[in-house]
Design a protein around this motif. Structure first.
Motif, PDB file in Angstrom:
ATOM      1  N   GLY A  99       0.813  -1.217   0.000  1.00 56.04           N
ATOM      2  CA  GLY A  99       0.000   0.000   0.000  1.00 56.04           C
ATOM      3  C   GLY A  99       0.839   1.255   0.000  1.00 56.04           C
ATOM      4  N   GLY A 100       2.105   1.162   0.446  1.00 54.17           N
ATOM      5  CA  GLY A 100       3.037   2.276   0.368  1.00 54.17           C
ATOM      6  C   GLY A 100       2.902   3.319   1.453  1.00 54.17           C
TER       7      GLY A 100
ATOM      8  N   ASN B 216       2.396   7.510   6.690  1.00 54.46           N
ATOM      9  CA  ASN B 216       1.467   8.515   6.193  1.00 54.46           C
ATOM     10  C   ASN B 216       0.447   7.814   5.309  1.00 54.46           C
ATOM     11  N   ASP B 217      -0.835   7.908   5.683  1.00 49.54           N
ATOM     12  CA  ASP B 217      -1.880   7.195   4.954  1.00 49.54           C
ATOM     13  C   ASP B 217      -2.263   7.864   3.649  1.00 49.54           C
TER      14      ASP B 217
ATOM     15  N   ALA C  48      13.038   7.307  -1.385  1.00 47.94           N
ATOM     16  CA  ALA C  48      11.887   6.734  -2.076  1.00 47.94           C
ATOM     17  C   ALA C  48      11.181   7.870  -2.812  1.00 47.94           C
ATOM     18  N   THR C  49      10.374   7.514  -3.809  1.00 43.72           N
ATOM     19  CA  THR C  49       9.574   8.522  -4.507  1.00 43.72           C
ATOM     20  C   THR C  49       8.129   8.426  -4.036  1.00 43.72           C
ATOM     21  N   VAL C  50       7.420   9.538  -4.180  1.00 51.48           N
ATOM     22  CA  VAL C  50       6.029   9.625  -3.754  1.00 51.48           C
ATOM     23  C   VAL C  50       5.125   9.234  -4.917  1.00 51.48           C
ATOM     24  N   ASN C  51       4.197   8.343  -4.642  1.00 55.08           N
ATOM     25  CA  ASN C  51       3.273   7.872  -5.666  1.00 55.08           C
ATOM     26  C   ASN C  51       2.427   9.041  -6.186  1.00 55.08           C
ATOM     27  N   GLY C  52       2.418   9.226  -7.492  1.00 58.51           N
ATOM     28  CA  GLY C  52       1.629  10.296  -8.100  1.00 58.51           C
ATOM     29  C   GLY C  52       2.487  11.439  -8.583  1.00 58.51           C
TER      30      GLY C  52
END
Length: 777
Positions: free
Chosen positions: A94-95, A117-118, A134-138
């Motif tokens: 889920g990341g 962080n949800d 890490a990279t942030v999804n989006g």
């Protein structure tokens, strides 16, 4: 009208189709610390992986040194993991959370939550020796921990990877490489090296980085001390996934998903990995691991110490499990429902460059494709002409490489009728020593190699005749390069071995005897090493030529392995793997001294089991220097002259001794002679001799070592299995048909030392015979 051999139009279309297919292949990258479903925790050679077929995708770790396993945070699912120096990090499924485990010693991993962080979810994990990113999804913006303030802000990355002291990424804004980290010189040098090149992926090693550019070519920048930047072949779209270590680079081929490596000795595994299809590859500084497609098992190999291991894991996830297959824009991995245990699906990898594009090709792309097809047609026509010319003239037809199972064949422009393929270069590569300091310390104790060494004692013929009972048959113990060897006892009580040259020989034989006699005195009078037989003295009267040595109470290794009187002695001390490896190490140390520390260096030229003798403490010593050569131009010939040229000139190099020792290693492993026949002696009529190299190498290559091991010794115990396998792979490299592909004696000594260490406290321990002190110099 004759039909044309090849249609240019057809070929143009074919090339265009191939180009489109290859251009859209997935281009991935895993490196020293890139996120994957398995990772190498360096500093401990621990490998961790995400296990498939379970409701939770848990992390299972295996210590390759201690051979123990442990589950981290049981009951928690993870999508990817990456490792640094003595720690591991994982992004939860889920990341929304990032956990890291520190290896605090005694194989204990202590968990620590780094991120939670949800709403801001993580993907593309990258871990270096200390930094975590890490990279942030989006948005693909970067988040880093344990890093300095140089981390790029508000910059999106399509690919990131971390090495030692630096990280790099491919910017979404301009597809160029940006690097950052605490080692600003290293990161700046690598970023500058890539310059304005548009890139698709990036993969970092300890001090170098490689990536695929927009035209599908592989580019490597950074440290090249071990050849890690020297890409062996670099055709467009030849490689997909990359994996880098401390001084090596590995890539997965697009054509068949096999793996090729270069630098740091890693290429020695290539003929093994080119036969296997891998889902992915991942590396630590000194360990390479690959996920095998056929069974989703993990195989790891070590370029520095010539070892390979299949990890005792159940099936490993080939990719993260996602909630729904509708999220997989490029299709679902086969059997992903079973692999995720019904809790999700595994997506097939998408082409990185075109992941979000479903639009038709642009005019520019179409025009470029047409140009490519035309140029390809012309190139193909030229290539066909070249092939036709080559076949017509025979210029491309060569003779098969040849090896001889007992000693490399040396000819003067002729050929050997017995042919076979060269023994393959294997995993678990031979250790290359950047410095000889360790070996010099090992050799310095109890050695001397002055040009004018200590003079040997001179004996009268009558003294030696008396010592041997007038050379009675009952005192005969063997034969050497120029005569018969007798056991004797001198007037002062010393036990000696006396080699007597042939008597009443013809002139040619006398000259050979004289040469061998002078050679032995020249070498042994100036050499003093615990693994060389010591020359006590000599006798030179009229036509009599005798040499006097220290007496080796336990005789020749050959007799213990092959003599009928010893074959049935199952309780013999030599019938343990630890003792056999120890004997091999003793002999290798003696030969290493001759090659590297004698002045001038010496080539023995007759390394075989009958010339390896065992003293009263079962210390192995190399003997019989009657055929030896010396001189700096000979000892180092292989460094100045290609091996094939040297062999055409009938010049032996030190790699000839390596071959001989390789055959001895195979004898120790199998208990068979260098040339033998199944079920009897070679001399028996009607029997075709079997060459030990031909018998052993295919079994070692096929991982069927167990079927050729000497049954008198029994199956290897815990620890001994890896040791015996290491000896086998070392032997296989030693008997390579090409001398330049054989290891050096220093490499062999290093491998055998490690093999002996792996034996640990197994049964057949050397200390049980009261000779423990001789194991280490």
């Amino acid at each position: 009208m004759k039909r044309p051999i090849f249609s240019t139009v057809t070929f143009s279309v074919t090339v265009a189709v191939i180009f489109i297919v290859i251009f859209f292949l997935p281009i991935l990258a895993t490196a020293l610390g890139s996120g994957s479903t398995y990772a190498v925790v360096y500093g401990s050679d621990t490998v961790c992986a995400l296990i498939s077929g379970q409701p939770t995708q848990r992390v299972l770790c295996y210590d390759t040194r201690l051979r123990t396993t442990v589950t981290l945070n049981p009951g928690v699912s993870f999508s990817s993991i990456a490792a640094g120096e003595n720690y591991l990090c994982g992004v939860r499924s889920g990341g929304y959370s990032l956990l890291c485990w520190e290896n605090s010693g005694s194989y204990t991993f202590n968990p620590k939550r780094i991120y939670q962080n949800d709403t801001v979810l993580l993907e593309n994990l990258s871990v270096g020796d200390s930094q975590i990113c890490a990279t942030v999804n989006g948005t693909n913006f970067l988040k880093c921990w344990r890093s300095d303030q140089s981390t790029p802000k508000n910059e999106g990355f399509r690919s990131i990877s971390s090495g030692v002291g630096f990280s790099c990424g491919v910017s979404i804004r301009n597809n160029r490489i940006l690097c950052w980290g605490r080692d600003s010189m290293k990161s700046g040098r690598i970023q500058t090296g890539f310059g304005n090149t548009t890139m698709v992926s990036i993969s970092a090693g300890e001090s170098h980085a490689c990536g695929l550019n927009s035209t599908g070519n592989l580019i490597c920048i950074g440290n090249n001390e071990s050849g890690q930047l020297n890409v062996p072949s670099n055709q467009p779209y030849q490689y997909s996934e990359l994996s880098l270590g401390s001084n090596f680079t590995c890539a997965k081929r697009n054509s068949n998903n096999s793996v090729i490596c270069w630098g740091g000795g890693a290429e020695r595994f290539n003929n093994v990995t080119e036969q296997i299809s891998f889902e992915s590859i991942s590396s630590g500084p000194g360990l390479i691991c690959g996920l095998i497609s056929s069974n989703l098992s993990v195989m790891c190999w070590n370029p520095s110490n010539f070892s390979r291991i299949f990890l005792p894991f159940p099936e490993i996830l080939p990719g993260p499990c996602v909630e729904s297959s509708s999220l997989c824009s490029c299709g679902v991995y086969p059997q992903s429902d079973n692999l995720c245990s019904g809790s999700g699906s595994i997506c097939k990898s998408c082409p990185i460059q075109f992941r979000r594009s479903n639009s038709p090709p642009s005019k520019a792309f179409t025009g470029g494709l047409l140009a490519f097809a035309i140029v390809g047609s012309i190139g193909a026509f030229a290539g066909i002409c070249s092939v036709v010319y080559c076949l017509w003239t025979g210029a491309c037809l060569g003779k098969k490489k040849v090896h001889n199972s007992v000693q490399p064949t040396i000819t003067r422009g002729g050929s050997n009728s017995r042919s076979n393929s060269s023994p393959p270069s294997r995993s678990l590569t031979i250790r290359r020593q950047g410095s000889r300091m360790l070996s010099m310390r090992r050799q310095r104790s109890g050695t001397s190699s002055m040009k004018h060494g200590d003079k040997a004692e001179e004996f009268s013929f009558s003294e030696l005749a008396s010592a041997t009972g007038n050379f009675s048959l009952e005192n005969k113990i063997g034969s050497g390069s120029f005569g018969v060897v007798y056991r004797g006892k001198l007037n002062d009580g010393r036990e000696v071995a006396i080699k007597r040259g042939e008597v009443n020989a013809k002139m040619k034989k006398f000259q050979e005897k004289e040469t061998a006699f002078d050679s032995e005195i020249a070498f042994l009078s100036r050499l003093h090493h615990k693994h060389l037989v010591r020359l006590v003295g000599y006798c030179e009267e009229r036509e009599e030529r005798l040499l006097v040595y220290d007496y080796m109470k336990n005789g020749a290794l050959y007799d213990h392995l092959h003599d009928k009187n010893n074959v049935e002695k199952h309780s013999s001390l030599i019938n343990s793997w630890k003792m056999r490896i120890k004997i091999a190490l003793d002999a290798a140390r003696g030969i290493e001294y001759l090659h590297n520390y004698a002045v001038p260096p010496i080539i023995h030229r007759d390394i075989k089991s009958s010339n390896i003798l065992l003293d009263s403490n079962w210390v192995a010593r190399v003997s019989d220097f009657g055929l030896s050569l010396m001189g700096p131009e000979l000892g180092k010939d292989h460094q100045h002259r290609p091996m094939k040229a040297a062999e055409r000139l009938n010049v032996l190099t030190d790699k000839s001794d390596v071959y001989g020792l390789g055959v001895v290693l195979l004898e120790l492993l199998t208990g068979k002679r260098a040339i033998f026949k199944n079920g009897g002696d070679v001399e028996e009529e009607g029997c075709v001799p079997v060459h030990l190299v031909d018998y052993s190498v295919p079994a070692i290559t096929a991982d069927e070592l167990g079927r050729i091991l000497d049954p008198r010794v029994g199956s290897p115990e815990l620890g001994e299995g890896d040791a015996v396998e290491l000896v086998a792979y070392t032997a296989m490299h030693c008997v390579n048909a090409e001398g330049r592909n054989r290891p050096t004696m220093t490499d062999i000594v290093g491998n055998l030392e490690r093999a002996l260490d792996l034996c640990g406290d197994s049964h057949g321990s050397i200390s049980s015979s009261g000779i423990c002190s001789i194991v280490s110099d």
